[in-house]
Design an enzyme around this catalytic site. Sequence first.
Site, PDB file in Angstrom:
ATOM      1  N   ARG A 207      -9.368   7.047   3.214  1.00 33.29           N
ATOM      2  CA  ARG A 207      -8.294   5.861   3.057  1.00 33.29           C
ATOM      3  C   ARG A 207      -7.990   5.769   1.795  1.00 33.29           C
ATOM      4  O   ARG A 207      -6.693   5.122   1.443  1.00 33.29           O
ATOM      5  CB  ARG A 207      -9.179   4.533   3.459  1.00 33.29           C
ATOM      6  CG  ARG A 207      -8.288   3.278   3.440  1.00 33.29           C
ATOM      7  CD  ARG A 207      -8.758   2.236   4.307  1.00 33.29           C
ATOM      8  NE  ARG A 207      -9.715   1.259   3.678  1.00 33.29           N
ATOM      9  CZ  ARG A 207     -10.456   0.446   3.990  1.00 33.29           C
ATOM     10  NH1 ARG A 207     -10.143   0.132   5.348  1.00 33.29           N
ATOM     11  NH2 ARG A 207     -11.115  -0.489   3.542  1.00 33.29           N
TER      12      ARG A 207
ATOM     13  N   THR B 167       0.757 -10.037  10.469  1.00 35.03           N
ATOM     14  CA  THR B 167       1.021 -10.933  11.544  1.00 35.03           C
ATOM     15  C   THR B 167      -0.112 -10.379  12.492  1.00 35.03           C
ATOM     16  O   THR B 167      -0.466  -9.116  12.719  1.00 35.03           O
ATOM     17  CB  THR B 167       2.303 -10.728  12.459  1.00 35.03           C
ATOM     18  OG1 THR B 167       2.615  -9.486  12.991  1.00 35.03           O
ATOM     19  CG2 THR B 167       3.409 -11.142  11.312  1.00 35.03           C
ATOM     20  N   HIS B 168      -0.727 -11.202  13.212  1.00 36.29           N
ATOM     21  CA  HIS B 168      -1.703 -11.111  14.518  1.00 36.29           C
ATOM     22  C   HIS B 168      -1.206 -11.843  15.843  1.00 36.29           C
ATOM     23  O   HIS B 168      -0.806 -13.078  15.386  1.00 36.29           O
ATOM     24  CB  HIS B 168      -3.025 -11.426  13.838  1.00 36.29           C
ATOM     25  CG  HIS B 168      -4.087 -11.261  14.728  1.00 36.29           C
ATOM     26  ND1 HIS B 168      -4.466  -9.915  15.332  1.00 36.29           N
ATOM     27  CD2 HIS B 168      -4.906 -12.272  15.626  1.00 36.29           C
ATOM     28  CE1 HIS B 168      -5.371 -10.213  16.340  1.00 36.29           C
ATOM     29  NE2 HIS B 168      -5.597 -11.529  16.358  1.00 36.29           N
TER      30      HIS B 168
ATOM     31  N   ALA C 176      -9.695  -7.843   2.820  1.00 41.78           N
ATOM     32  CA  ALA C 176     -10.484  -6.839   3.069  1.00 41.78           C
ATOM     33  C   ALA C 176     -11.099  -6.862   4.352  1.00 41.78           C
ATOM     34  O   ALA C 176     -11.338  -5.882   5.028  1.00 41.78           O
ATOM     35  CB  ALA C 176     -11.781  -6.774   2.082  1.00 41.78           C
TER      36      ALA C 176
ATOM     37  N   ASP D 103      -7.765  -9.384  10.228  1.00 45.73           N
ATOM     38  CA  ASP D 103      -7.223 -10.674  10.435  1.00 45.73           C
ATOM     39  C   ASP D 103      -8.112 -11.701   9.999  1.00 45.73           C
ATOM     40  O   ASP D 103      -7.907 -12.836  10.537  1.00 45.73           O
ATOM     41  CB  ASP D 103      -7.160 -10.613  12.010  1.00 45.73           C
ATOM     42  CG  ASP D 103      -6.475  -9.613  12.607  1.00 45.73           C
ATOM     43  OD1 ASP D 103      -5.579  -8.824  11.913  1.00 45.73           O
ATOM     44  OD2 ASP D 103      -6.823  -9.046  13.697  1.00 45.73           O
TER      45      ASP D 103
END
Length: 175
Positions: free
Chosen positions: A39, A82-83, A116, A119
């Site tokens: 990552r 966004t979620h 971190a 959502d």
Amino acid sequence: GPAKLTVVGANVPGCGALARAREAGIATFVLDHKTFGSRAEFDAALLQSLRGHGIELVVLAGFMKLVGSDFLGRFENKVVNTHPALCPSFPGVRGPADALEYGVKVTGATLFVVDAGVDTGVIIAQAVVPVEDDDDVESLHERIKVAEREMLVENVGRMAREGLSITGRRVRFGA
């Protein structure tokens, strides 16, 4: 002034957003996450890809990868996503399905500052979408996407014009 879309990046080669950006004359880049060993390497490449474009705000709309703390630190409180649910309810990739299974009468979409967690960031805006008796996951998710896009455009514009102030978990427009 209004927000100016400067560059569109994707981690999925050939996605629709890239084609739309190119048609509009907006710079694009692709970073296939599968080609990176970690990552941290992906984040470094992402930062490098953005660095030359004078980016002030990163919008991770439809970007289904987590970014690390180094990346978030570089754009403190300037990475949003966004979620498709009303956070903190129904986090993760199954938001619309989980809302439907739980039997809620309203769900919606949330615009938040990325942190971190998954959502879990402070909430900038939310849009409410009623759950209809005959909804299935697809019909509900489609209506959520419409509300999500409207909310995103309106509020990213406000962020560009007015800035945000964040106190604890409370977000207000205006610096």
